[in-house]
Design a protein around this motif. Structure first.
Motif: not given
Ligand SMILES: Cc1cc2nc3c(=O)[nH]c(=O)nc-3n(C[C@H](O)[C@H](O)[C@H](O)COP(=O)(O)O)c2cc1C
Length: 250
Positions: A179-182, A193-196, A218-221
């Protein structure tokens, strides 16, 4: 849905340790032929791969690419270039009125073309049981790389590319949730977006913990927040692009 091609694509992971084993004759050529078969903007084929085999030159090139171990260990190391030089030559041969190499569009076309080629090479290599690692550090020292490779106008090395027999079997790295990229119909609103992203942060923390890598946040954001503030470190690239004829007219 599962078939051999989809399974292969879904099992990709970069390889950073290689066996000391050469590629059989003809393999590299087959891989590049597969690369050439990728879609290419208007059939421009705006790319060139330069295979550096001489040990001293490979060592020097590796040093210019942050001296990454996988480059030294690779059975083959190539510089993949965005290349509009041939198209510039065609323009000269036919005394065409304009050559718009100084538009952002020119660099976008050539960069997309070479990226598609690289990915085809990656898939073909993995289909043969080989491993690959792309090397963006090829853009750390664009002037020195350009001199070493003898790059003419309208050519820039976009990424290095290591190929070899894997000497490690890393886990597949989780990607962002679909859902983040589609997005459907229109761009996703920032709240959803933030929740994802929060979910993915957790996924990546768990992934690195499962790999025994507990160092740092290591959080991606968090990792990306720092990464995207480092692009200025490659400011020489802007100068080099201008010198090569990709002026990026504004
Ligand atoms: C253009 C590009 C440049 C990259 N540069 C490097 C690099 O310099 N060193 C490295 O170890 N990995 C590099 N990578 C690999 C990425 O870190 C890797 O693809 C990403 O973390 C996802 O991991 P995976 O490929 O194992 O799924 C690069 C990948 C791309 C597409």
């Amino acid at each position: 849905m599962s078939n051999p091609t989809i399974d292969l694509l879904m099992s990709h992971r970069s390889i950073r340790r290689f066996e000391d084993r050469p590629l059989p004759d003809g393999v590299l050529e087959t891989l590049i032929r597969c690369g050439q078969q990728a879609s290419t903007s208007s059939n421009l084929q705006a790319y060139t791969a330069i295979h550096v085999t001489d040990p001293e030159r490979k060592k020097r090139l590796a040093e210019l690419c942050a001296d990454q171990a996988q480059i030294h260990q690779s059975a083959a190391f190539l510089a993949f270039c965005a290349d509009l030089h041939r198209d510039w030559m065609a323009n000269q041969m036919h005394e065409a009125e304009r050559f718009d190499g100084d538009y952002v569009e020119a660099l976008m076309i050539a960069t997309v073309d070479v990226a598609l080629m690289m990915q085809n090479v990656a898939i073909a290599a993995e289909a043969m049981g080989l491993g690959i690692c792309m090397i963006g550090a090829m853009r750390n020292n664009p002037k020195a790389v350009g001199a070493l490779l003898g790059l003419p106008s309208h050519v820039v090395a976009v990424a290095g590319f290591c190929i070899g027999y894997p000497a490690q079997a890393p886990e597949v790295k989780p990607r962002l949730p679909l859902d983040a990229v589609l997005h459907r119909e229109h761009y996703l609103d920032d709240e959803k977006h933030r929740a994802i992203l929060a979910d993915y942060d957790q996924t990546m923390v768990e992934f690195y913990a499962s790999q025994g890598m507990h160092t740092g946040d290591q959080r991606w954001t968090k990792v990306m927040a720092e990464r995207t503030g480092q692009f200025h470190a490659r400011e020489e690239l802007d100068e080099f692009l201008t010198a090569q004829g990709f002026q990026l007219r504004r």
